[in-house]
Write a protein that holds these residues in place. Structure first.
Motif, PDB file in Angstrom:
ATOM      1  N   ASN A   9       9.071 -10.180  36.002  1.00  0.00           N
ATOM      2  CA  ASN A   9       7.905 -10.718  35.291  1.00  0.00           C
ATOM      3  C   ASN A   9       6.689 -10.927  36.198  1.00  0.00           C
ATOM      4  OD1 ASN A   9       6.733 -11.386  32.918  1.00  0.00           O
ATOM      5  ND2 ASN A   9       7.437 -13.506  32.892  1.00  0.00           N
ATOM      6  N   ALA A  10       6.545 -10.110  37.218  1.00  0.00           N
ATOM      7  CA  ALA A  10       5.380 -10.218  38.095  1.00  0.00           C
ATOM      8  C   ALA A  10       4.221  -9.418  37.512  1.00  0.00           C
ATOM      9  CB  ALA A  10       5.725  -9.680  39.480  1.00  0.00           C
ATOM     10  N   SER A  11       3.008  -9.993  37.595  1.00  0.00           N
ATOM     11  CA  SER A  11       1.826  -9.261  37.131  1.00  0.00           C
ATOM     12  C   SER A  11       1.501  -8.159  38.144  1.00  0.00           C
ATOM     13  CB  SER A  11       0.649 -10.217  37.018  1.00  0.00           C
ATOM     14  OG  SER A  11       0.367 -10.753  38.298  1.00  0.00           O
ATOM     15  N   GLU A  12       0.666  -7.214  37.737  1.00  0.00           N
ATOM     16  CA  GLU A  12       0.305  -6.133  38.669  1.00  0.00           C
ATOM     17  C   GLU A  12      -0.399  -6.713  39.891  1.00  0.00           C
ATOM     18  OE1 GLU A  12       1.201  -2.561  38.037  1.00  0.00           O
ATOM     19  OE2 GLU A  12       2.441  -4.034  37.014  1.00  0.00           O
ATOM     20  N   PHE A  13      -1.225  -7.738  39.673  1.00  0.00           N
ATOM     21  CA  PHE A  13      -1.915  -8.367  40.801  1.00  0.00           C
ATOM     22  C   PHE A  13      -0.893  -8.935  41.784  1.00  0.00           C
ATOM     23  CE2 PHE A  13      -3.490 -12.228  42.834  1.00  0.00           C
ATOM     24  CZ  PHE A  13      -4.546 -11.700  43.553  1.00  0.00           C
ATOM     25  N   LYS A  14       0.127  -9.578  41.236  1.00  0.00           N
ATOM     26  CA  LYS A  14       1.152 -10.187  42.092  1.00  0.00           C
ATOM     27  C   LYS A  14       1.945  -9.100  42.832  1.00  0.00           C
ATOM     28  CE  LYS A  14       3.373 -14.498  41.980  1.00  0.00           C
ATOM     29  NZ  LYS A  14       3.816 -15.622  41.182  1.00  0.00           N
ATOM     30  N   ILE A  15       2.205  -7.987  42.167  1.00  0.00           N
ATOM     31  CA  ILE A  15       2.932  -6.899  42.819  1.00  0.00           C
ATOM     32  C   ILE A  15       2.130  -6.393  44.021  1.00  0.00           C
ATOM     33  CG2 ILE A  15       3.781  -4.537  42.546  1.00  0.00           C
ATOM     34  CD1 ILE A  15       4.437  -5.257  39.632  1.00  0.00           C
ATOM     35  N   ILE A  16       0.819  -6.258  43.809  1.00  0.00           N
ATOM     36  CA  ILE A  16      -0.028  -5.787  44.905  1.00  0.00           C
ATOM     37  C   ILE A  16      -0.053  -6.822  46.026  1.00  0.00           C
ATOM     38  CG2 ILE A  16      -2.415  -5.283  45.563  1.00  0.00           C
ATOM     39  CD1 ILE A  16      -2.807  -4.064  42.816  1.00  0.00           C
ATOM     40  N   TRP A  17      -0.253  -8.081  45.653  1.00  0.00           N
ATOM     41  CA  TRP A  17      -0.499  -9.135  46.629  1.00  0.00           C
ATOM     42  C   TRP A  17       0.765  -9.552  47.366  1.00  0.00           C
ATOM     43  CZ3 TRP A  17      -4.081 -10.673  49.529  1.00  0.00           C
ATOM     44  CH2 TRP A  17      -4.099 -11.951  50.084  1.00  0.00           C
ATOM     45  N   LYS A  18       1.874  -9.637  46.632  1.00  0.00           N
ATOM     46  CA  LYS A  18       3.096 -10.190  47.227  1.00  0.00           C
ATOM     47  C   LYS A  18       4.040  -9.121  47.757  1.00  0.00           C
ATOM     48  CE  LYS A  18       2.920 -14.692  46.539  1.00  0.00           C
ATOM     49  NZ  LYS A  18       3.073 -15.647  47.612  1.00  0.00           N
ATOM     50  N   LEU A  19       3.845  -7.881  47.270  1.00  0.00           N
ATOM     51  CA  LEU A  19       4.822  -6.850  47.607  1.00  0.00           C
ATOM     52  C   LEU A  19       4.189  -5.717  48.408  1.00  0.00           C
ATOM     53  CD1 LEU A  19       7.706  -7.080  46.621  1.00  0.00           C
ATOM     54  CD2 LEU A  19       7.224  -5.311  44.959  1.00  0.00           C
ATOM     55  N   MET A  20       3.193  -5.071  47.800  1.00  0.00           N
ATOM     56  CA  MET A  20       2.638  -3.869  48.422  1.00  0.00           C
ATOM     57  C   MET A  20       1.885  -4.220  49.704  1.00  0.00           C
ATOM     58  SD  MET A  20       3.798  -1.831  46.315  1.00  0.00           S
ATOM     59  CE  MET A  20       3.185  -0.180  46.230  1.00  0.00           C
ATOM     60  N   TYR A  28       0.803   5.749  52.070  1.00  0.00           N
ATOM     61  CA  TYR A  28       1.729   4.706  52.494  1.00  0.00           C
ATOM     62  C   TYR A  28       2.421   4.075  51.284  1.00  0.00           C
ATOM     63  CZ  TYR A  28       3.318   1.635  56.205  1.00  0.00           C
ATOM     64  OH  TYR A  28       4.080   0.998  57.137  1.00  0.00           O
ATOM     65  N   PHE A  29       1.632   3.774  50.267  1.00  0.00           N
ATOM     66  CA  PHE A  29       2.186   3.173  49.038  1.00  0.00           C
ATOM     67  C   PHE A  29       3.190   4.118  48.382  1.00  0.00           C
ATOM     68  CE2 PHE A  29      -1.564   0.139  47.892  1.00  0.00           C
ATOM     69  CZ  PHE A  29      -1.125  -0.738  48.864  1.00  0.00           C
ATOM     70  N   MET A  30       2.911   5.421  48.465  1.00  0.00           N
ATOM     71  CA  MET A  30       3.799   6.385  47.805  1.00  0.00           C
ATOM     72  C   MET A  30       5.186   6.392  48.430  1.00  0.00           C
ATOM     73  SD  MET A  30       1.204   9.473  46.960  1.00  0.00           S
ATOM     74  CE  MET A  30       2.377  10.630  46.351  1.00  0.00           C
ATOM     75  N   GLN A  31       5.262   5.988  49.701  1.00  0.00           N
ATOM     76  CA  GLN A  31       6.567   5.951  50.368  1.00  0.00           C
ATOM     77  C   GLN A  31       7.386   4.732  49.948  1.00  0.00           C
ATOM     78  OE1 GLN A  31       6.862   6.744  54.550  1.00  0.00           O
ATOM     79  NE2 GLN A  31       4.716   7.261  54.593  1.00  0.00           N
ATOM     80  N   ILE A  32       6.720   3.750  49.368  1.00  0.00           N
ATOM     81  CA  ILE A  32       7.438   2.544  48.949  1.00  0.00           C
ATOM     82  C   ILE A  32       8.203   2.877  47.666  1.00  0.00           C
ATOM     83  CG2 ILE A  32       7.132   0.191  48.078  1.00  0.00           C
ATOM     84  CD1 ILE A  32       4.779  -0.061  50.015  1.00  0.00           C
ATOM     85  N   PRO A  33       9.528   2.657  47.660  1.00  0.00           N
ATOM     86  CA  PRO A  33      10.327   3.090  46.517  1.00  0.00           C
ATOM     87  C   PRO A  33       9.847   2.490  45.200  1.00  0.00           C
ATOM     88  CG  PRO A  33      11.736   2.260  48.284  1.00  0.00           C
ATOM     89  CD  PRO A  33      10.333   2.011  48.703  1.00  0.00           C
ATOM     90  N   GLU A  34       9.853   3.343  44.190  1.00  0.00           N
ATOM     91  CA  GLU A  34       9.427   2.957  42.846  1.00  0.00           C
ATOM     92  C   GLU A  34      10.234   1.754  42.332  1.00  0.00           C
ATOM     93  OE1 GLU A  34       6.614   3.644  40.159  1.00  0.00           O
ATOM     94  OE2 GLU A  34       6.922   4.975  41.868  1.00  0.00           O
ATOM     95  N   GLU A  35      11.523   1.715  42.721  1.00  0.00           N
ATOM     96  CA  GLU A  35      12.404   0.651  42.210  1.00  0.00           C
ATOM     97  C   GLU A  35      11.891  -0.740  42.567  1.00  0.00           C
ATOM     98  OE1 GLU A  35      13.494   3.246  43.853  1.00  0.00           O
ATOM     99  OE2 GLU A  35      15.089   4.204  42.702  1.00  0.00           O
TER     100      GLU A  35
END
Lengths: 277, 350
Positions: free
Chosen positions: A177-188, A161-168
């Motif tokens: 300037n989002a941390s990886e944690f924030k990318i996971i929590w707020k986006l993915m 599922y994550f792989m379908q989410i565009p890399e951009e």
């Protein structure tokens, strides 16, 4: 006219087929509910009773009073909730790493995850039992939780599922300037709600209904889950109390039905998902 | 505001070098367009500036500072992606605010900034909508607003207009030029569309196969292409190229530099052919004139020739370009040019 007739015939056939399939799936549930409201005598008559003469609501009270029902229920809730929460904590970052990072050995590690979900549980039962027995964990809640903390199927499904989410999107967040944690929590995570709901439901059903593993891992009622408690309702004085067992089962199934009602919208989305535009 | 410098930069994917030992300086405050065919490495350069696809070796400097080890979010750059990369689960406001939040901008100021940017790009009434309820053009504006609100020293844009319809594209082109004028920030813009490059750029960097072919103003690139590749990439239709002599020298002229006539022309170069195709575009007509050797494109303000009519194509001497066997431009001040001009005159009888 002929084409109209053909159309109606097709529609009728499809409706009949749907009804048959529906009955195949729903019948056991109806049978369970019906039996749970019958008297012991009614459960054993031939031909079988479908609608009880007088609904025996007392069966539910009997089922709950036959053993430490609240203890069983608490154990089931604690075990299932702990598994679900920790599975998600482990699974989401793991799936994110497998989907979006190219680190040394990522193929090998992902292969190991797949392997974990391909090996049948029966193969590992004995060594895991021996190990946990060695650690003195038998007859606690821990062996019902710890072996299930990593959900290999969940990691696999969520990675896809994550792989379908565009890399951009990830790159854009990094530029923001989002941390990886924030990318996971707020986006993915918000974008993967359908997949997460599916995994949560599958995992919930399988652990809520777990029977064999707690059976061999427990010796006393204080750590047994509902499934074992209900199975133990069966035998009293050599007669099988189907009506009581079924009343217990109705109680056991209710949380699953609630969970399904809550998740079904997302599950359908997960399976018809065709990309984010 | 900041200049960008590439020093001996190499970028490889799976051990294949896409860009090798590249040196490039992008001037402070200029609108620089990286243009070239797909796969030429222009987006790769842009991603190196952003830090989301770092170089394999060499240095990238922003405002004189080596940013090779600086995280994308700390470089003071903002990027607009081709597909906009708008966060689909967040509202327009949350999208614009996300970067500010991560940079710990206080709530009150965030609110003020988001609203003022929303007004600038024309999204005022749409701040609480989800991206799925926006049109392509509105999404484009969200992407722009998200980049602008951070007040970056460098704006990076990766084909931001390619998903818009033709009309909106022209409108956004003008708006981007105005935006650049207003902000005075360094803009680096990637496109494969030479019209976009010509219309927006202060400086065009033309690339092919990871190598810079020419870096100059749009006018310079049009009038004095550095090589055959530049001559054929810039201009629509591209420059006509013809063999001139046995030493591999080639002659070129732009379709708009040529005149058409039914009678032999008094121009320096005069070629006889037959009209093969005719495209009437309204204000002009594009003809393809076929000779026994090859075809030439001619752009004409007049629409008076029909297909299959024999015609003469005439080009004045000052509109002719010459390229050596290596494809490079032969400077018009070079002593050989007189000789090539003579040879071109000989083509009349060809």
């Amino acid at each position: 006219m002929k084409t109209m007739d053909l159309r109606y015939a097709k529609l009728t056939l499809s409706a009949v087929l749907k009804a048959v399939v529906l009955m195949i799936f729903v019948f056991p549930f109806l049978w369970m509910v019906s039996t749970s409201l019958q008297t012991l005598q009614e459960t054993t008559t031939v031909p079988p009773t479908f609608v009880p003469a007088v609904p025996q609501w007392n069966n539910f009270v009997h089922a709950m009073q036959a053993g430490p029902f609240l203890t069983y229920a608490r154990n089931s809730v604690v075990v299932t909730a702990a598994i679900l929460v920790i599975q998600f904590v482990v699974m989401i970052p793991a799936a994110y790493a497998f989907a979006k990072y190219r680190f040394a050995g990522h193929r090998l590690l992902f292969g190991l995850v797949l392997l974990a979900f391909m090996i049948p549980g029966q193969v590992t039962f004995i060594p895991v039992y021996l190990m946990l027995a060695d650690w003195g964990w038998i007859d606690t809640l821990l062996p019902q939780i710890v072996p299930f903390l990593a959900n290999a199927f969940g990691i696999f499904l969520l990675r896809q599922y994550f792989m379908q989410i565009p890399e951009e999107l990830v790159e854009s967040a990094r530029l923001d300037n989002a941390s990886e944690f924030k990318i996971i929590w707020k986006l993915m995570t918000p974008m993967s709600r359908p997949a997460l709901a599916t995994i949560a439901l599958f995992s919930f059903v399988s652990h809520w209904n777990e029977y064999f593993w707690p059976l061999i891992m427990t010796n006393s009622n204080s750590v047994r889950p509902l499934t074992l408690g209900i199975a133990m309702l069966r035998e009293t004085e050599g007669i099988t109390n189907w009506h009581i067992v079924m009343a217990g089962n109705v109680v056991l199934v209710i949380p699953i039905l609630i969970a399904y009602a809550f998740c079904s919208k997302w599950i359908v989305k997960a399976f018809v998902y065709s990309g984010i535009k | 505001m900041a200049s960008i410098v590439f020093e001996q930069v190499t970028k490889s994917f799976d051990r294949t070098a896409i860009i090798r030992d590249l040196d490039l300086t992008i001037e402070d405050g200029k609108f620089t367009v990286l243009v070239g065919p797909s796969g030429c490495g222009k987006t790769t350069l842009l991603r190196m500036i952003a830090g989301i696809g770092p170089q394999t070796s060499g240095r990238v400097l922003i405002d004189g500072k080596d940013v090779s080890r600086v995280a994308p979010g700390q470089r003071g750059v903002a990027m607009v992606f081709q597909n906009y990369a708008i966060y689909p689960t967040m509202s327009v406001r949350e999208n614009i605010e996300f970067g500010l939040k991560n940079n710990k901008v206080p709530k009150e100021e965030r609110k003020r900034l988001v609203e003022s940017i929303g007004e600038t790009v024309g999204l005022s009434g749409l701040l609480d909508r989800k991206p799925s309820a926006l049109s392509g053009g509105q999404r484009q504006r969200v992407a722009l607003a998200r980049a602008m609100v951070k007040k970056p020293s460098v704006f990076l844009m990766d084909e931001p207009l390619s998903n818009l319809d033709a009309k909106l594209r022209v409108q956004m082109r003008v708006e981007l030029i105005e935006l650049h004028k207003k902000l005075g920030t360094t803009f680096v813009y990637v496109t494969h569309d030479q019209t976009e490059a010509m219309s927006m750029a202060d400086t065009i960097v033309l690339m092919n196969e990871g190598v810079i072919q020419q870096m100059s103003s749009p006018a310079e690139m049009y009038h004095r292409p550095a090589n055959r590749f530049a001559a054929e990439f810039i201009g629509l239709p591209p420059m006509n190229i013809a063999e001139l002599g046995p030493d591999g020298v080639q002659l070129g002229f732009r379709p708009e530099s040529a005149a058409l006539s039914e009678e032999p022309l008094d121009h320096h170069l005069c070629i006889r052919g037959v009209i093969a195709t005719r495209e009437m575009l309204g204000s002009e007509t594009i003809y393809q004139v076929r000779t026994d050797k090859q075809a030439y494109m001619v752009r004409s303000a007049e629409d008076r020739f029909e297909v299959d009519r024999p015609v003469y194509v005439g080009v004045p001497a000052e509109k002719l370009h010459f390229f050596g066997a290596d494809g490079r431009r032969i400077d018009e001040r070079s002593s050989d040019v007189r000789w090539y001009l003579e040879a071109a005159r000989g083509l009349v009888y060809a």
